[in-house]
Every structure is written in structure tokens, then in C-alpha cells.
Scaffold this active site. Structure first.
Site, PDB file in Angstrom:
ATOM      1  N   CYS A 140       0.853  -1.198   0.000  1.00 48.42           N
ATOM      2  CA  CYS A 140       0.000   0.000   0.000  1.00 48.42           C
ATOM      3  C   CYS A 140       0.889   1.248   0.000  1.00 48.42           C
ATOM      4  O   CYS A 140       1.643   1.476  -0.943  1.00 48.42           O
ATOM      5  CB  CYS A 140      -0.939  -0.069   1.194  1.00 48.42           C
ATOM      6  SG  CYS A 140      -2.052   1.324   1.434  1.00 48.42           S
ATOM      7  N   ASP A 197      -8.490  -3.343  -8.079  1.00 51.37           N
ATOM      8  CA  ASP A 197      -8.098  -2.312  -7.124  1.00 51.37           C
ATOM      9  C   ASP A 197      -8.681  -0.979  -7.591  1.00 51.37           C
ATOM     10  O   ASP A 197      -8.311  -0.462  -8.639  1.00 51.37           O
ATOM     11  CB  ASP A 197      -6.566  -2.231  -7.065  1.00 51.37           C
ATOM     12  CG  ASP A 197      -6.046  -1.304  -5.974  1.00 51.37           C
ATOM     13  OD1 ASP A 197      -6.722  -0.298  -5.676  1.00 51.37           O
ATOM     14  OD2 ASP A 197      -4.968  -1.578  -5.433  1.00 51.37           O
ATOM     15  N   HIS A 229      -7.332  -4.156  -3.664  1.00 51.76           N
ATOM     16  CA  HIS A 229      -6.275  -3.559  -2.863  1.00 51.76           C
ATOM     17  C   HIS A 229      -6.108  -4.354  -1.562  1.00 51.76           C
ATOM     18  O   HIS A 229      -7.049  -4.952  -1.051  1.00 51.76           O
ATOM     19  CB  HIS A 229      -6.638  -2.105  -2.547  1.00 51.76           C
ATOM     20  CG  HIS A 229      -5.482  -1.288  -2.080  1.00 51.76           C
ATOM     21  ND1 HIS A 229      -4.473  -0.896  -2.930  1.00 51.76           N
ATOM     22  CD2 HIS A 229      -5.164  -0.792  -0.861  1.00 51.76           C
ATOM     23  CE1 HIS A 229      -3.588  -0.192  -2.253  1.00 51.76           C
ATOM     24  NE2 HIS A 229      -3.973  -0.116  -0.994  1.00 51.76           N
TER      25      HIS A 229
END
Length: 260
Positions: A140, A197, A229
Site C-alpha cells: 500500500c 483495485d 487492494h
């Protein structure tokens, strides 16, 4: 390394941190910007081994990220998970939405983060058990850092980015997006991205891969169908076990290639 053994590093949250086969301690790392804290996890046996910097998500140095560092220690590496948010205190809770958390992350200069990660690499390279080959893996927010590091920390031996943002508006603290730095990405780069995502379009991933190829690089960039994600975070609903295991298998193979 077989796929069955690599599965151990992507499932059963928290198990690695309690393993009797590794040591773990909170340490301080000297950087040009002052000391930062971090978790150092190491195998209890052996030496002359590679090292991995584990760069946290936007949530900071959580128990999950510490456990991920311990998984890399179980895989045979010295692993350091630095707290790159330690100067600013704990990040805001997401109880009120992601807005404050995003603002918090944007308040930290990329230059400071990259300097801190470079200092972590120096620390690991100087351990008595080190073979002086250090790589980085990030998730991330940390995935974006790993993309930047591939261009800005040339003494890294490998970098692996999990769903790090590729594009973004320029600001004083974040003057360049990873895509702007492709020409400087000399560190061997692997990337893992989810096809669904919502924050990182597939076209951005394909553009990154294309531009790296045009620069003569040989990246390994993967886009996983039906994964979104944070698919590697086994403490969240976004976790995708099949994808996480496959991505971790590839990550360990990448590090075995460049860090052993």
C-alpha cells in the site's frame, strides 16, 4: 523453495511472531533526520544471509506488518520493519474515514522517507550476519515507497511493491510520482497489483511495465484477476488467500535470486 512452504508466509495471521525459530526486538536506527524505531527479526541460526526491509501500509507499524517481517525471518532473512511514521505520532484512526489518514501520510516528505529507508539498508548491511545484500518489500503506502526506492536507493539489491500508487498529483512533499522516475529505476523491481483495485487502474500498471521495458529493464509486474487492494493483508476483509500465496511465492523467489 516449494510452493507449499511459501504458503506459510501468507496465512495464519500472527503465527510467525510467536515462532521459537526467530528472535525479535525493537531497535533504533540512526538516520540523517534523527533516530527512528523498528522491529528487527532474525533467524536464530546461520549467518551470511540477505536482508529485507518491510515497509508498512498507511496504517503504520501494525502487528500485521511486524508479523510479515517475522515471516521473512522464518524464510531465512534478516528482516527490519521500520516505523516511518514515528516522528509524527500514531496515524489517525480510520473511524472517521480515510481523509485524515491520507492527509497525515501526505504530510511526510518523500525525501525523508527515502533517506530513512536508505539508512535501514545501511543498518542491515552492517549486521554481523549480513551478506550485504538488502532488498525492500512494501505494501500500500509502502508499495509506493518501494517504487520510489527502486529509483532513488541504488544500493538496494531488489525491490518488491505490493499495490503501491503509480501516479499522483505533485506536491511539495511528494514532488514526483513513481511513473515520473522510471528512467532512474535501476534496482530490480517486482510489482503485485490487483485487477479490481479501485485506487490503482490496470492501465497505470501496464504503463509502468511498458515504460520500464522501453528503458531496457526486466521487471516482473503481475496483475491478479479478482484481487483488489490490500489482498495480502490477512487481517482484513480484502485478503485473498490464493493471490497472496502466489504473490508471496514469487516474492520469495525474487529475493532468492537477488539477495542470496
Amino acid at each position: 523453495m516449494n510452493e507449499e512452504s511459501s504458503n506459510l508466509y501468507s496465512v495464519r495471521p500472527g503465527f510467525a511472531a510467536n515462532s521459537s525459530d526467530i528472535s525479535r526486538e525493537m531497535i533504533e536506527i540512526d538516520t540523517p533526520n534523527g533516530k527512528i524505531s523498528g522491529l528487527l527479526a532474525q533467524p536464530k541460526s546461520g549467518s551470511n544471509r540477505g536482508s529485507v526491509i518491510v515497509i508498512h501500509e498507511i496504517f503504520g507499524l501494525t502487528e500485521h506488518i511486524q508479523d510479515v517481517a517475522c515471516r521473512f525471518a522464518l524464510a531465512g532473512y534478516n528482516a527490519l520493519a521500520p516505523n516511518l511514521f514515528c516522528r509524527g505520532g500514531d496515524p489517525p484512526s480510520i473511524a472517521g474515514g480515510f481523509g485524515p489518514l491520507m492527509e497525515y501520510a501526505r504530510s511526510i516528505p518523500d525525501s525523508q522517507v527515502i533517506s530513512d529507508v536508505a539508512s535501514c539498508a545501511d543498518y542491515l548491511n552492517n549486521l554481523e550476519t549480513s551478506n550485504r545484500k538488502t532488498g525492500a518489500v512494501g505494501f500500500c503506502w509502502g508499495g509506493r515507497v518501494c517504487l520510489l526506492a527502486a529509483a532513488q536507493i541504488p544500493h538496494l539489491c531488489a525491490s518488491v511493491a505490493y499495490y503501491g500508487r503509480i501516479k499522483g498529483e505533485a506536491s511539495e512533499n511528494q514532488p514526483k510520482a513513481p511513473l515520473d522516475l522510471v528512467a532512474s529505476m535501476t534496482v530490480p523491481l517486482m510489482g503485485h497489483f490487483g485487477e479490481i483495485d479501485g485506487g490503482i487502474p490496470v492501465k497505470d500498471v501496464e504503463e509502468l511495465k511498458q515504460k520500464l521495458t522501453e528503458e531496457g529493464r526486466s521487471p516482473e509486474i503481475y496483475i491478479y484477476p479478482e484481487a483488489g487492494h490490500a489482498f495480502n493483508n490477512d487481517t482484513r476483509e480484502t485478503f485473498n488467500e490464493t493471490t497472496a500465496n502466489l504473490a508471496m511465492t514469487r516474492t520469495l523467489q525474487w529475493f532468492e535470486k537477488y539477495l542470496v
